[in-house]
Design an enzyme around this catalytic site. Sequence first.
Site, mmCIF file in Angstrom:
data_model
loop_
_atom_site.group_PDB
_atom_site.id
_atom_site.type_symbol
_atom_site.label_atom_id
_atom_site.label_comp_id
_atom_site.label_asym_id
_atom_site.label_seq_id
_atom_site.Cartn_x
_atom_site.Cartn_y
_atom_site.Cartn_z
ATOM 1 N N ILE A 14 0.833 -1.206 0.000
ATOM 2 C CA ILE A 14 0.000 0.000 0.000
ATOM 3 C C ILE A 14 0.864 1.250 0.000
ATOM 4 O O ILE A 14 0.486 2.286 -0.562
ATOM 5 C CB ILE A 14 -0.988 -0.017 1.191
ATOM 6 C CG1 ILE A 14 -2.033 1.086 1.015
ATOM 7 C CG2 ILE A 14 -0.251 0.126 2.525
ATOM 8 C CD1 ILE A 14 -3.173 1.019 1.998
ATOM 9 N N ALA A 15 2.042 1.174 0.617
ATOM 10 C CA ALA A 15 2.954 2.315 0.588
ATOM 11 C C ALA A 15 3.453 2.559 -0.824
ATOM 12 O O ALA A 15 3.470 3.702 -1.316
ATOM 13 C CB ALA A 15 4.126 2.077 1.534
ATOM 14 N N HIS A 78 -0.078 -1.829 14.329
ATOM 15 C CA HIS A 78 -0.379 -0.402 14.200
ATOM 16 C C HIS A 78 -0.200 0.354 15.504
ATOM 17 O O HIS A 78 0.484 1.388 15.547
ATOM 18 C CB HIS A 78 -1.813 -0.207 13.692
ATOM 19 C CG HIS A 78 -1.977 -0.516 12.242
ATOM 20 N ND1 HIS A 78 -3.200 -0.446 11.595
ATOM 21 C CD2 HIS A 78 -1.087 -0.909 11.291
ATOM 22 C CE1 HIS A 78 -3.050 -0.774 10.329
ATOM 23 N NE2 HIS A 78 -1.779 -1.067 10.125
ATOM 24 N N LYS A 96 -5.707 2.287 8.672
ATOM 25 C CA LYS A 96 -6.810 1.738 9.428
ATOM 26 C C LYS A 96 -6.626 0.216 9.579
ATOM 27 O O LYS A 96 -5.979 -0.398 8.719
ATOM 28 C CB LYS A 96 -8.149 2.075 8.778
ATOM 29 C CG LYS A 96 -8.204 1.745 7.267
ATOM 30 C CD LYS A 96 -8.307 0.267 7.000
ATOM 31 C CE LYS A 96 -7.978 -0.110 5.604
ATOM 32 N NZ LYS A 96 -7.770 -1.574 5.472
ATOM 33 N N ARG A 165 -3.358 -10.698 6.340
ATOM 34 C CA ARG A 165 -4.798 -10.503 6.559
ATOM 35 C C ARG A 165 -5.551 -11.823 6.676
ATOM 36 O O ARG A 165 -6.722 -11.830 7.058
ATOM 37 C CB ARG A 165 -5.378 -9.663 5.425
ATOM 38 C CG ARG A 165 -4.912 -8.219 5.442
ATOM 39 C CD ARG A 165 -5.322 -7.468 4.204
ATOM 40 N NE ARG A 165 -4.639 -7.947 3.012
ATOM 41 C CZ ARG A 165 -4.806 -7.435 1.797
ATOM 42 N NH1 ARG A 165 -5.647 -6.434 1.618
ATOM 43 N NH2 ARG A 165 -4.146 -7.921 0.765
#
Length: 335
Positions: A14-15, A78, A96, A165
Amino acid sequence: MSTVRWGVLTTARIAQNRFLPAAGRARGAAVVAISSTSGRAEEVAGRFGIPAAYGSHEELLADPGVEAVYVPFPNSLHAEWALRAVETGKHVLCEKPLVASAGELAHLADAAARRGVKVMEAFMYRFHPQHAKVRELLDSGRIGDVVSIHARFHFAMDRQPGEPRLKPGFDGGALNDIGCYGVDALNHLMDAPPRSVYARGTSHSDPVETSMAAILDYGGVLATLDCGFEGPRTNTLQIIGTLGHITLDKAFDPDPTETANVTVASRSGEAETFAFTGDAFRSEIEQFSEWTRSDGPTMPFQELTQRSLAVRAALHASLASGQPQAVTPADAVVG
Protein backbone atom coordinates in the site's frame (compact mmCIF):
# COMPACT_ATOMS: atom_id res chain seq x y z
CA MET A 1 2.98 26.59 4.81
CA SER A 2 6.44 25.03 4.83
CA THR A 3 6.74 21.55 3.35
CA VAL A 4 6.17 18.72 5.84
CA ARG A 5 8.94 16.13 5.70
CA TRP A 6 7.54 12.58 5.74
CA GLY A 7 9.01 9.18 6.52
CA VAL A 8 7.43 5.85 5.55
CA LEU A 9 7.78 2.84 7.83
CA THR A 10 8.07 -0.31 5.65
CA THR A 11 7.93 -0.87 1.90
CA ALA A 12 4.45 -2.45 2.13
CA ARG A 13 2.39 -2.76 -1.05
CA ILE A 14 0.00 0.00 0.00
CA ALA A 15 2.95 2.32 0.59
CA GLN A 16 4.40 1.64 -2.86
CA ASN A 17 1.15 1.44 -4.80
CA ARG A 18 -0.89 4.17 -3.15
CA PHE A 19 0.84 6.39 -0.56
CA LEU A 20 4.16 7.14 -2.28
CA PRO A 21 2.65 8.00 -5.70
CA ALA A 22 0.07 10.23 -4.00
CA ALA A 23 2.71 11.90 -1.83
CA GLY A 24 4.64 12.68 -4.99
CA ARG A 25 1.60 14.63 -6.25
CA ALA A 26 0.77 16.29 -2.92
CA ARG A 27 1.34 19.95 -2.14
CA GLY A 28 3.12 20.79 1.11
CA ALA A 29 4.51 17.29 1.63
CA ALA A 30 7.74 15.50 0.70
CA VAL A 31 8.84 11.95 1.54
CA VAL A 32 12.44 12.21 2.75
CA ALA A 33 12.99 8.74 4.27
CA ILE A 34 11.79 5.14 4.09
CA SER A 35 12.71 2.12 6.21
CA SER A 36 12.50 -1.64 5.80
CA THR A 37 13.93 -4.63 7.64
CA SER A 38 13.65 -6.74 4.49
CA GLY A 39 16.47 -4.97 2.68
CA ARG A 40 14.20 -3.29 0.12
CA ALA A 41 14.41 0.28 1.40
CA GLU A 42 17.22 1.37 -0.94
CA GLU A 43 15.54 -0.06 -4.03
CA VAL A 44 12.19 1.60 -3.25
CA ALA A 45 13.90 4.85 -2.26
CA GLY A 46 15.70 4.92 -5.59
CA ARG A 47 12.52 4.28 -7.53
CA PHE A 48 10.60 7.10 -5.81
CA GLY A 49 13.48 9.56 -5.40
CA ILE A 50 13.52 9.34 -1.60
CA PRO A 51 16.78 10.76 -0.16
CA ALA A 52 17.25 8.44 2.84
CA ALA A 53 16.81 4.66 3.15
CA TYR A 54 17.13 2.90 6.49
CA GLY A 55 17.52 -0.78 7.33
CA SER A 56 15.57 -0.40 10.57
CA HIS A 57 12.48 1.55 11.57
CA GLU A 58 14.22 2.80 14.71
CA GLU A 59 16.79 4.59 12.54
CA LEU A 60 14.06 6.39 10.64
CA LEU A 61 12.30 7.44 13.82
CA ALA A 62 15.61 8.80 15.14
CA ASP A 63 16.08 10.98 12.05
CA PRO A 64 15.52 14.60 13.16
CA GLY A 65 14.71 15.58 9.58
CA VAL A 66 11.51 13.49 9.59
CA GLU A 67 8.47 15.32 10.95
CA ALA A 68 5.60 12.95 10.12
CA VAL A 69 5.41 9.22 9.43
CA TYR A 70 3.05 6.96 7.54
CA VAL A 71 2.48 3.60 9.26
CA PRO A 72 1.23 0.78 6.97
CA PHE A 73 2.27 -2.23 9.06
CA PRO A 74 -0.03 -5.28 9.42
CA ASN A 75 -2.99 -4.36 11.62
CA SER A 76 -1.67 -6.01 14.78
CA LEU A 77 1.40 -3.72 14.76
CA HIS A 78 -0.38 -0.40 14.20
CA ALA A 79 -0.79 0.62 17.83
CA GLU A 80 2.78 -0.32 18.78
CA TRP A 81 4.49 1.57 15.97
CA ALA A 82 2.15 4.54 16.08
CA LEU A 83 3.00 4.92 19.76
CA ARG A 84 6.73 4.49 19.14
CA ALA A 85 6.60 7.18 16.49
CA VAL A 86 4.65 9.53 18.74
CA GLU A 87 7.16 9.04 21.55
CA THR A 88 9.92 10.23 19.20
CA GLY A 89 7.94 13.39 18.48
CA LYS A 90 6.65 12.45 15.05
CA HIS A 91 3.17 13.17 13.71
CA VAL A 92 1.49 9.90 12.69
CA LEU A 93 -0.84 8.95 9.85
CA CYS A 94 -1.57 5.28 10.54
CA GLU A 95 -3.44 2.93 8.27
CA LYS A 96 -6.81 1.74 9.43
CA PRO A 97 -7.64 0.25 11.85
CA LEU A 98 -5.55 2.45 14.13
CA VAL A 99 -5.84 0.32 17.28
CA ALA A 100 -7.56 -2.82 18.54
CA SER A 101 -8.75 -1.67 21.99
CA ALA A 102 -10.04 1.36 23.83
CA GLY A 103 -7.03 1.15 26.14
CA GLU A 104 -4.61 1.40 23.21
CA LEU A 105 -6.52 4.37 21.84
CA ALA A 106 -6.46 6.19 25.19
CA HIS A 107 -2.75 5.50 25.63
CA LEU A 108 -1.97 6.79 22.13
CA ALA A 109 -4.12 9.91 22.54
CA ASP A 110 -2.47 10.72 25.88
CA ALA A 111 1.01 10.29 24.39
CA ALA A 112 0.16 12.49 21.41
CA ALA A 113 -1.17 15.24 23.67
CA ARG A 114 1.92 15.02 25.87
CA ARG A 115 4.32 15.16 22.91
CA GLY A 116 2.31 17.81 21.06
CA VAL A 117 1.88 15.82 17.83
CA LYS A 118 -1.05 14.83 15.62
CA VAL A 119 -2.28 11.25 15.10
CA MET A 120 -4.92 10.18 12.59
CA GLU A 121 -6.44 6.92 11.39
CA ALA A 122 -5.97 6.80 7.61
CA PHE A 123 -9.45 6.48 6.12
CA MET A 124 -8.60 8.25 2.87
CA TYR A 125 -12.15 7.89 1.47
CA ARG A 126 -13.28 10.70 3.83
CA PHE A 127 -11.29 13.19 1.75
CA HIS A 128 -12.88 12.40 -1.61
CA PRO A 129 -15.19 15.22 -2.82
CA GLN A 130 -18.15 12.90 -3.39
CA HIS A 131 -18.71 12.61 0.37
CA ALA A 132 -19.05 16.36 0.80
CA LYS A 133 -21.79 16.19 -1.84
CA VAL A 134 -23.56 13.44 0.08
CA ARG A 135 -23.55 15.59 3.21
CA GLU A 136 -24.90 18.54 1.23
CA LEU A 137 -27.75 16.43 -0.19
CA LEU A 138 -28.67 15.06 3.24
CA ASP A 139 -28.54 18.45 4.95
CA SER A 140 -30.76 19.97 2.26
CA GLY A 141 -33.46 17.36 2.88
CA ARG A 142 -33.26 16.12 -0.69
CA ILE A 143 -34.19 12.53 0.29
CA GLY A 144 -36.20 13.35 3.42
CA ASP A 145 -35.58 11.45 6.64
CA VAL A 146 -33.05 8.63 6.47
CA VAL A 147 -34.64 5.19 6.77
CA SER A 148 -31.78 2.81 6.01
CA ILE A 149 -28.15 2.76 4.82
CA HIS A 150 -26.32 -0.03 3.01
CA ALA A 151 -22.54 -0.34 2.67
CA ARG A 152 -20.72 -2.96 0.57
CA PHE A 153 -17.01 -3.56 -0.04
CA HIS A 154 -15.69 -6.69 -1.78
CA PHE A 155 -12.65 -7.70 -3.80
CA ALA A 156 -10.98 -10.94 -4.86
CA MET A 157 -7.84 -11.23 -2.75
CA ASP A 158 -4.53 -12.27 -4.27
CA ARG A 159 -3.77 -15.04 -1.78
CA GLN A 160 0.00 -14.80 -1.62
CA PRO A 161 1.88 -17.01 0.86
CA GLY A 162 2.12 -15.39 4.29
CA GLU A 163 -0.69 -12.88 3.59
CA PRO A 164 -1.11 -11.30 7.09
CA ARG A 165 -4.80 -10.50 6.56
CA LEU A 166 -5.50 -14.26 6.46
CA LYS A 167 -3.31 -15.26 9.41
CA PRO A 168 -4.50 -15.57 13.01
CA GLY A 169 -3.02 -13.08 15.45
CA PHE A 170 -2.62 -10.26 12.94
CA ASP A 171 -6.04 -8.60 13.46
CA GLY A 172 -6.92 -9.45 9.87
CA GLY A 173 -10.12 -10.76 8.33
CA ALA A 174 -12.66 -9.07 6.10
CA LEU A 175 -14.17 -6.90 8.83
CA ASN A 176 -10.93 -5.31 9.99
CA ASP A 177 -9.52 -4.95 6.47
CA ILE A 178 -12.43 -3.59 4.41
CA GLY A 179 -15.59 -3.83 6.52
CA CYS A 180 -14.14 -1.09 8.69
CA TYR A 181 -14.77 1.38 5.84
CA GLY A 182 -18.49 0.70 6.00
CA VAL A 183 -18.48 0.88 9.80
CA ASP A 184 -16.71 4.25 9.68
CA ALA A 185 -19.03 5.64 7.01
CA LEU A 186 -22.21 4.48 8.77
CA ASN A 187 -21.15 5.98 12.09
CA HIS A 188 -20.05 9.19 10.38
CA LEU A 189 -23.39 9.56 8.55
CA MET A 190 -25.44 8.79 11.66
CA ASP A 191 -23.14 10.80 13.97
CA ALA A 192 -23.59 8.08 16.59
CA PRO A 193 -22.86 4.38 17.10
CA PRO A 194 -25.64 1.82 16.64
CA ARG A 195 -27.44 0.42 19.67
CA SER A 196 -26.76 -3.17 18.66
CA VAL A 197 -25.36 -5.28 15.84
CA TYR A 198 -25.86 -8.78 14.49
CA ALA A 199 -23.20 -10.31 12.24
CA ARG A 200 -22.57 -13.57 10.44
CA GLY A 201 -19.40 -14.57 8.66
CA THR A 202 -17.82 -17.35 6.63
CA SER A 203 -14.20 -18.42 6.59
CA HIS A 204 -14.09 -21.48 4.31
CA SER A 205 -10.67 -23.01 5.07
CA ASP A 206 -9.11 -19.81 6.47
CA PRO A 207 -8.62 -19.07 10.19
CA VAL A 208 -10.28 -15.65 9.85
CA GLU A 209 -13.57 -14.54 8.32
CA THR A 210 -13.20 -13.93 4.60
CA SER A 211 -16.70 -12.59 4.14
CA MET A 212 -19.29 -11.22 6.55
CA ALA A 213 -22.62 -9.43 6.66
CA ALA A 214 -24.27 -7.50 9.47
CA ILE A 215 -27.32 -5.55 10.53
CA LEU A 216 -26.70 -2.43 12.63
CA ASP A 217 -29.61 -0.92 14.59
CA TYR A 218 -29.29 2.86 14.93
CA GLY A 219 -32.64 3.23 16.66
CA GLY A 220 -35.09 4.12 13.92
CA VAL A 221 -32.55 3.65 11.13
CA LEU A 222 -31.37 0.19 10.11
CA ALA A 223 -28.08 -0.28 8.30
CA THR A 224 -26.53 -3.26 6.58
CA LEU A 225 -22.88 -3.97 5.97
CA ASP A 226 -21.30 -6.71 3.90
CA CYS A 227 -17.71 -7.25 2.83
CA GLY A 228 -15.38 -9.98 1.69
CA PHE A 229 -12.26 -11.23 -0.05
CA GLU A 230 -14.06 -13.63 -2.41
CA GLY A 231 -15.99 -11.73 -5.07
CA PRO A 232 -15.63 -9.12 -7.81
CA ARG A 233 -14.62 -5.64 -6.74
CA THR A 234 -17.47 -3.51 -5.49
CA ASN A 235 -17.55 -0.63 -2.99
CA THR A 236 -20.95 1.00 -2.88
CA LEU A 237 -23.00 3.01 -0.44
CA GLN A 238 -26.74 3.64 -0.60
CA ILE A 239 -28.76 5.90 1.68
CA ILE A 240 -32.53 5.45 1.52
CA GLY A 241 -34.83 8.20 2.74
CA THR A 242 -38.55 8.89 2.87
CA LEU A 243 -38.39 11.01 -0.31
CA GLY A 244 -35.70 9.24 -2.31
CA HIS A 245 -32.27 7.66 -2.16
CA ILE A 246 -28.59 8.45 -2.77
CA THR A 247 -26.27 5.88 -4.35
CA LEU A 248 -22.46 5.99 -4.60
CA ASP A 249 -20.93 3.56 -7.09
CA LYS A 250 -17.31 3.92 -5.86
CA ALA A 251 -17.82 4.95 -2.27
CA PHE A 252 -14.68 3.83 -0.47
CA ASP A 253 -11.78 3.39 -2.89
CA PRO A 254 -12.17 5.37 -6.11
CA ASP A 255 -9.09 5.36 -8.31
CA PRO A 256 -7.78 8.91 -8.98
CA THR A 257 -8.25 8.30 -12.72
CA GLU A 258 -11.86 7.11 -12.36
CA THR A 259 -15.13 9.01 -12.14
CA ALA A 260 -17.13 8.39 -8.99
CA ASN A 261 -20.87 8.93 -9.38
CA VAL A 262 -23.32 10.14 -6.76
CA THR A 263 -26.87 9.54 -7.95
CA VAL A 264 -29.86 10.98 -6.14
CA ALA A 265 -33.29 9.66 -7.13
CA SER A 266 -36.70 10.86 -6.00
CA ARG A 267 -39.62 8.70 -4.98
CA SER A 268 -41.18 9.34 -8.40
CA GLY A 269 -38.13 7.93 -10.16
CA GLU A 270 -36.52 11.16 -11.32
CA ALA A 271 -32.74 10.94 -10.94
CA GLU A 272 -29.74 13.26 -11.07
CA THR A 273 -26.11 12.12 -11.17
CA PHE A 274 -23.13 14.13 -9.98
CA ALA A 275 -19.73 12.97 -11.28
CA PHE A 276 -16.57 13.49 -9.25
CA THR A 277 -12.90 12.86 -9.79
CA GLY A 278 -10.52 13.13 -6.89
CA ASP A 279 -7.27 11.81 -5.47
CA ALA A 280 -8.30 10.73 -1.98
CA PHE A 281 -4.80 9.67 -0.86
CA ARG A 282 -3.30 12.94 -2.06
CA SER A 283 -6.03 14.98 -0.36
CA GLU A 284 -5.54 13.04 2.87
CA ILE A 285 -1.78 13.66 2.84
CA GLU A 286 -2.24 17.35 2.07
CA GLN A 287 -4.89 17.83 4.76
CA PHE A 288 -2.95 15.96 7.44
CA SER A 289 0.21 17.89 6.53
CA GLU A 290 -1.71 21.13 7.04
CA TRP A 291 -3.03 19.91 10.38
CA THR A 292 0.51 19.21 11.62
CA ARG A 293 1.10 22.96 11.30
CA SER A 294 -2.11 23.93 13.11
CA ASP A 295 -3.35 24.20 16.69
CA GLY A 296 -6.32 21.94 16.01
CA PRO A 297 -7.23 18.66 17.70
CA THR A 298 -4.37 16.32 18.61
CA MET A 299 -6.27 13.40 17.09
CA PRO A 300 -8.52 14.44 14.18
CA PHE A 301 -11.67 12.30 14.02
CA GLN A 302 -10.91 10.86 17.48
CA GLU A 303 -14.57 10.50 18.42
CA LEU A 304 -15.32 8.72 15.14
CA THR A 305 -12.31 6.43 15.64
CA GLN A 306 -13.51 5.59 19.15
CA ARG A 307 -17.06 5.01 17.96
CA SER A 308 -16.03 2.72 15.11
CA LEU A 309 -13.68 0.79 17.37
CA ALA A 310 -16.58 -0.02 19.67
CA VAL A 311 -18.76 -1.11 16.74
CA ARG A 312 -16.07 -3.41 15.35
CA ALA A 313 -15.66 -4.93 18.81
CA ALA A 314 -19.39 -5.66 18.95
CA LEU A 315 -19.37 -7.09 15.43
CA HIS A 316 -16.48 -9.41 16.31
CA ALA A 317 -18.33 -10.53 19.43
CA SER A 318 -21.44 -11.24 17.36
CA LEU A 319 -19.41 -13.16 14.77
CA ALA A 320 -17.98 -15.30 17.56
CA SER A 321 -21.25 -15.93 19.40
CA GLY A 322 -23.73 -16.00 16.53
CA GLN A 323 -25.96 -13.69 18.58
CA PRO A 324 -26.90 -10.00 18.50
CA GLN A 325 -24.51 -7.84 20.49
CA ALA A 326 -25.04 -4.51 22.25
CA VAL A 327 -22.50 -1.80 21.44
CA THR A 328 -20.57 -0.83 24.56
CA PRO A 329 -17.98 1.86 23.75
CA ALA A 330 -16.15 1.64 27.08
CA ASP A 331 -15.27 -2.02 26.58
CA ALA A 332 -14.04 -1.95 22.99
CA VAL A 333 -11.59 -4.75 22.26
CA VAL A 334 -11.30 -5.90 18.65
CA GLY A 335 -10.05 -9.25 17.34
